[in-house]
Design a protein around this motif. Structure first.
Motif, PDB file in Angstrom:
ATOM      1  N   THR A   1       0.847  -1.194   0.000  1.00  0.00           N
ATOM      2  CA  THR A   1       0.000   0.000   0.000  1.00  0.00           C
ATOM      3  C   THR A   1       0.880   1.239   0.000  1.00  0.00           C
ATOM      4  O   THR A   1       2.056   1.182   0.349  1.00  0.00           O
ATOM      5  CB  THR A   1      -0.918   0.021   1.237  1.00  0.00           C
ATOM      6  OG1 THR A   1      -1.820   1.132   1.146  1.00  0.00           O
ATOM      7  CG2 THR A   1      -0.118   0.158   2.521  1.00  0.00           C
ATOM      8  N   ASN A   2       0.298   2.358  -0.394  1.00  0.00           N
ATOM      9  CA  ASN A   2       0.939   3.652  -0.175  1.00  0.00           C
ATOM     10  C   ASN A   2      -0.037   4.598   0.521  1.00  0.00           C
ATOM     11  O   ASN A   2       0.133   5.815   0.486  1.00  0.00           O
ATOM     12  CB  ASN A   2       1.449   4.264  -1.489  1.00  0.00           C
ATOM     13  CG  ASN A   2       0.321   4.540  -2.482  1.00  0.00           C
ATOM     14  OD1 ASN A   2      -0.856   4.330  -2.176  1.00  0.00           O
ATOM     15  ND2 ASN A   2       0.664   4.992  -3.665  1.00  0.00           N
ATOM     16  N   ASP A   3      -1.050   4.000   1.143  1.00  0.00           N
ATOM     17  CA  ASP A   3      -2.052   4.788   1.862  1.00  0.00           C
ATOM     18  C   ASP A   3      -1.434   5.361   3.143  1.00  0.00           C
ATOM     19  O   ASP A   3      -1.025   4.607   4.033  1.00  0.00           O
ATOM     20  CB  ASP A   3      -3.267   3.916   2.201  1.00  0.00           C
ATOM     21  CG  ASP A   3      -4.360   4.703   2.889  1.00  0.00           C
ATOM     22  OD1 ASP A   3      -5.081   5.439   2.203  1.00  0.00           O
ATOM     23  OD2 ASP A   3      -4.460   4.602   4.134  1.00  0.00           O
ATOM     24  N   LYS A   4      -1.366   6.668   3.220  1.00  0.00           N
ATOM     25  CA  LYS A   4      -0.670   7.318   4.325  1.00  0.00           C
ATOM     26  C   LYS A   4      -1.326   7.005   5.668  1.00  0.00           C
ATOM     27  O   LYS A   4      -0.640   6.753   6.665  1.00  0.00           O
ATOM     28  CB  LYS A   4      -0.627   8.831   4.093  1.00  0.00           C
ATOM     29  CG  LYS A   4       0.275   9.578   5.059  1.00  0.00           C
ATOM     30  CD  LYS A   4       0.398  11.044   4.662  1.00  0.00           C
ATOM     31  CE  LYS A   4       1.401  11.774   5.548  1.00  0.00           C
ATOM     32  NZ  LYS A   4       1.547  13.194   5.154  1.00  0.00           N
ATOM     33  N   TYR A   5      -2.650   7.033   5.703  1.00  0.00           N
ATOM     34  CA  TYR A   5      -3.381   6.753   6.947  1.00  0.00           C
ATOM     35  C   TYR A   5      -3.046   5.357   7.462  1.00  0.00           C
ATOM     36  O   TYR A   5      -2.771   5.164   8.647  1.00  0.00           O
ATOM     37  CB  TYR A   5      -4.879   6.886   6.691  1.00  0.00           C
ATOM     38  CG  TYR A   5      -5.749   6.506   7.866  1.00  0.00           C
ATOM     39  CD1 TYR A   5      -6.096   7.450   8.836  1.00  0.00           C
ATOM     40  CD2 TYR A   5      -6.218   5.203   8.016  1.00  0.00           C
ATOM     41  CE1 TYR A   5      -6.894   7.099   9.920  1.00  0.00           C
ATOM     42  CE2 TYR A   5      -7.002   4.847   9.096  1.00  0.00           C
ATOM     43  CZ  TYR A   5      -7.336   5.799  10.044  1.00  0.00           C
ATOM     44  OH  TYR A   5      -8.114   5.443  11.117  1.00  0.00           O
ATOM     45  N   THR A   6      -3.053   4.375   6.554  1.00  0.00           N
ATOM     46  CA  THR A   6      -2.775   2.992   6.949  1.00  0.00           C
ATOM     47  C   THR A   6      -1.358   2.834   7.484  1.00  0.00           C
ATOM     48  O   THR A   6      -1.131   2.206   8.524  1.00  0.00           O
ATOM     49  CB  THR A   6      -2.980   2.053   5.749  1.00  0.00           C
ATOM     50  OG1 THR A   6      -4.331   2.160   5.293  1.00  0.00           O
ATOM     51  CG2 THR A   6      -2.691   0.607   6.122  1.00  0.00           C
ATOM     52  N   LEU A   7      -0.389   3.411   6.785  1.00  0.00           N
ATOM     53  CA  LEU A   7       1.006   3.281   7.202  1.00  0.00           C
ATOM     54  C   LEU A   7       1.276   3.989   8.523  1.00  0.00           C
ATOM     55  O   LEU A   7       2.003   3.473   9.378  1.00  0.00           O
ATOM     56  CB  LEU A   7       1.923   3.829   6.107  1.00  0.00           C
ATOM     57  CG  LEU A   7       1.912   3.041   4.796  1.00  0.00           C
ATOM     58  CD1 LEU A   7       2.686   3.773   3.718  1.00  0.00           C
ATOM     59  CD2 LEU A   7       2.479   1.643   5.007  1.00  0.00           C
ATOM     60  N   LYS A   8       0.666   5.162   8.702  1.00  0.00           N
ATOM     61  CA  LYS A   8       0.857   5.893   9.959  1.00  0.00           C
ATOM     62  C   LYS A   8       0.228   5.135  11.128  1.00  0.00           C
ATOM     63  O   LYS A   8       0.770   5.113  12.246  1.00  0.00           O
ATOM     64  CB  LYS A   8       0.251   7.294   9.853  1.00  0.00           C
ATOM     65  CG  LYS A   8       0.537   8.191  11.060  1.00  0.00           C
ATOM     66  CD  LYS A   8       2.038   8.366  11.276  1.00  0.00           C
ATOM     67  CE  LYS A   8       2.354   9.499  12.236  1.00  0.00           C
ATOM     68  NZ  LYS A   8       1.805   9.301  13.580  1.00  0.00           N
ATOM     69  N   GLU A   9      -0.898   4.494  10.874  1.00  0.00           N
ATOM     70  CA  GLU A   9      -1.548   3.692  11.917  1.00  0.00           C
ATOM     71  C   GLU A   9      -0.650   2.547  12.366  1.00  0.00           C
ATOM     72  O   GLU A   9      -0.506   2.277  13.563  1.00  0.00           O
ATOM     73  CB  GLU A   9      -2.874   3.137  11.388  1.00  0.00           C
ATOM     74  CG  GLU A   9      -3.641   2.299  12.400  1.00  0.00           C
ATOM     75  CD  GLU A   9      -4.915   1.711  11.829  1.00  0.00           C
ATOM     76  OE1 GLU A   9      -5.710   1.172  12.605  1.00  0.00           O
ATOM     77  OE2 GLU A   9      -5.111   1.781  10.603  1.00  0.00           O
ATOM     78  N   ILE A  10       0.002   1.889  11.411  1.00  0.00           N
ATOM     79  CA  ILE A  10       0.916   0.796  11.742  1.00  0.00           C
ATOM     80  C   ILE A  10       2.107   1.321  12.531  1.00  0.00           C
ATOM     81  O   ILE A  10       2.533   0.714  13.528  1.00  0.00           O
ATOM     82  CB  ILE A  10       1.393   0.092  10.461  1.00  0.00           C
ATOM     83  CG1 ILE A  10       0.232  -0.607   9.775  1.00  0.00           C
ATOM     84  CG2 ILE A  10       2.497  -0.915  10.782  1.00  0.00           C
ATOM     85  CD1 ILE A  10       0.566  -1.145   8.403  1.00  0.00           C
ATOM     86  N   LEU A  11       2.656   2.446  12.096  1.00  0.00           N
ATOM     87  CA  LEU A  11       3.797   3.035  12.807  1.00  0.00           C
ATOM     88  C   LEU A  11       3.421   3.389  14.243  1.00  0.00           C
ATOM     89  O   LEU A  11       4.191   3.129  15.183  1.00  0.00           O
ATOM     90  CB  LEU A  11       4.284   4.286  12.067  1.00  0.00           C
ATOM     91  CG  LEU A  11       5.472   5.015  12.709  1.00  0.00           C
ATOM     92  CD1 LEU A  11       6.711   4.124  12.723  1.00  0.00           C
ATOM     93  CD2 LEU A  11       5.772   6.312  11.965  1.00  0.00           C
ATOM     94  N   ASP A  12       2.243   3.957  14.434  1.00  0.00           N
ATOM     95  CA  ASP A  12       1.789   4.313  15.780  1.00  0.00           C
ATOM     96  C   ASP A  12       1.639   3.066  16.656  1.00  0.00           C
ATOM     97  O   ASP A  12       1.968   3.090  17.850  1.00  0.00           O
ATOM     98  CB  ASP A  12       0.467   5.071  15.712  1.00  0.00           C
ATOM     99  CG  ASP A  12       0.632   6.484  15.157  1.00  0.00           C
ATOM    100  OD1 ASP A  12       1.770   6.987  15.156  1.00  0.00           O
ATOM    101  OD2 ASP A  12      -0.376   7.070  14.725  1.00  0.00           O
ATOM    102  N   GLU A  13       1.149   1.977  16.068  1.00  0.00           N
ATOM    103  CA  GLU A  13       1.015   0.726  16.818  1.00  0.00           C
ATOM    104  C   GLU A  13       2.380   0.224  17.276  1.00  0.00           C
ATOM    105  O   GLU A  13       2.548  -0.223  18.419  1.00  0.00           O
ATOM    106  CB  GLU A  13       0.329  -0.334  15.956  1.00  0.00           C
ATOM    107  CG  GLU A  13      -1.160  -0.102  15.736  1.00  0.00           C
ATOM    108  CD  GLU A  13      -1.775  -1.162  14.839  1.00  0.00           C
ATOM    109  OE1 GLU A  13      -1.059  -2.113  14.456  1.00  0.00           O
ATOM    110  OE2 GLU A  13      -2.968  -1.038  14.504  1.00  0.00           O
ATOM    111  N   LEU A  14       3.359   0.278  16.372  1.00  0.00           N
ATOM    112  CA  LEU A  14       4.711  -0.157  16.724  1.00  0.00           C
ATOM    113  C   LEU A  14       5.288   0.710  17.836  1.00  0.00           C
ATOM    114  O   LEU A  14       5.875   0.215  18.802  1.00  0.00           O
ATOM    115  CB  LEU A  14       5.619  -0.090  15.491  1.00  0.00           C
ATOM    116  CG  LEU A  14       5.379  -1.116  14.389  1.00  0.00           C
ATOM    117  CD1 LEU A  14       6.216  -0.774  13.156  1.00  0.00           C
ATOM    118  CD2 LEU A  14       5.710  -2.514  14.878  1.00  0.00           C
TER     119      LEU A  14
END
Length: 351
Positions: free
Chosen positions: A304-317
């Motif tokens: 994906t390159n969806d910014k919302y999705t990637l930021k959500e994963i980063l926040d989880e980490l």
């Protein structure tokens, strides 16, 4: 010829290796962990313990929990043994982690009496060589094989022979069952009265893309119907893009850490978009003042390159680590990359 794809997933890989090497751990709740759980044994999971959970929280859930330190070199060696064994079957393999991979067995399956027989032989051979169990799924594409391998986990196998069998299985499952639907996206879908996979069927492809964006909307439409044209990328070059920053004065607050992580993410994401890439894995790297270095990553089923999705994963980490200070270096990177045009070609076929 219709493709036949196998997905294998080693069961609680790190924990299973430690249990094999230390029989006293058998049937006991153990985790492989530093400050954060990397892998939990199945008895530990019954207490609600899972990967990325802090060991303090895990201990609260299970006071008798056994914590085994991470031995990455041992796990990498075991992974290499398994991968070499798999490559003897076919070179058409895409390893997506230490403990799992996809095989295109279309050209070799005729040598075996049945799909069921091949699955059984595959699992048995890995156990004979390593003493470890794996779960196997066979399907008509990556999506169906991945979901199949999870049905009778641990140590089982399941086969989807066609799209109809897949849809019959998936339609009554919660929408979270679809790869790419995380906790936050599930909440958004639930607000829109989408709770089960079959709730997607009343929407057209264009409606879903308009409502949730091409990436997420497209995957909802295709995956709910068992559509997945991705090839086994056995010749894919491993590459990554990202950035890291070393601080002369250690970061000593959550506010500073969040600010720096945000800046690193924005920089890496801009490169991802500029290079017209999609990513499957996002990683975070931390080095403390005492030189201890840790890294955490999460790999999605799809790029994906969806910014919302990637930021959500980063926040989880980031949240799973509970960082508060004394940090000398931070890094954010994307890996398992794919050209965005490959995804667009697939989406264009559906308009």
């Amino acid at each position: 010829m219709k493709r036949i794809i196998l997905h294998y997933d080693m069961d609680a890989f790190y924990a299973s290796i430690e249990i094999r090497d230390n029989p006293k751990y058998k049937d006991k709740p153990i985790v492989v962990a530093g400050g954060v759980v990397t892998t939990a044994s199945y008895p530990a999971r019954k207490f609600g313990i899972h990967s990325a959970m802090s060991t303090l929280d895990a201990k609260r859930l299970c006071p008798g929990l056994i914590i085994v330190p991470v031995n990455k070199e041992k796990y990498m060696k075991e992974s290499k043994t398994i991968q070499n064994l798999v490559l003897k079957i076919t070179p058409k393999v895409e390893f997506i982690a230490f403990d799992e991979g996809f095989l295109d067995i279309t050209d070799i399956i005729s040598k075996f009496s049945s799909l069921e027989s091949f699955s059984s032989i595959f699992r048995k051979r890995i156990f004979e060589i390593t003493g470890l169990t794996c779960s196997v799924g066979i399907g008509f594409n990556k999506l169906s094989s991945k979901i199949a391998s999870d049905i009778y986990k641990p140590g089982g196998q399941f086969i989807f022979k066609d799209e109809d069998e897949f849809i019959d299985f998936i339609k009554n499952k919660k929408i979270r069952k679809l790869p790419g639907v995380g906790k936050q996206f599930e909440k958004i879908l639930n607000k829109n009265k989408i709770f089960k996979v079959e709730d997607i069927y009343s929407f057209s492809f264009k409606e879903l893309c308009s409502k949730y964006g091409n990436s997420r909307g497209g995957l909802l439409y295709t995956y709910s119907r068992g559509i997945d044209y991705r090839e086994i990328e056995f010749n894919r070059a491993i590459s990554s893009i990202g950035n890291e920053n070393t601080f002369r004065i250690p970061l000593d607050s959550e506010v500073e850490i969040s600010r720096e992580i945000e800046a690193l993410f924005e920089w890496a994401y801009a490169r991802l978009i500029n290079k017209k890439l999609l990513t499957k894995t996002i990683s975070i790297k931390i080095r403390f003042s005492n030189r201890e270095t840790i890294s955490r990553s999460k790999t999605r089923f799809t790029t994906t390159n969806d910014k919302y999705t990637l930021k959500e994963i980063l926040d989880e980490l980031l949240n799973s680590l509970g960082l508060i200070g004394d940090i000398k270096l931070l890094g954010v990177s994307f890996s398992n990359l794919e050209k965005a045009c490959n995804r667009q070609l697939i989406l264009n076929n559906l308009y």
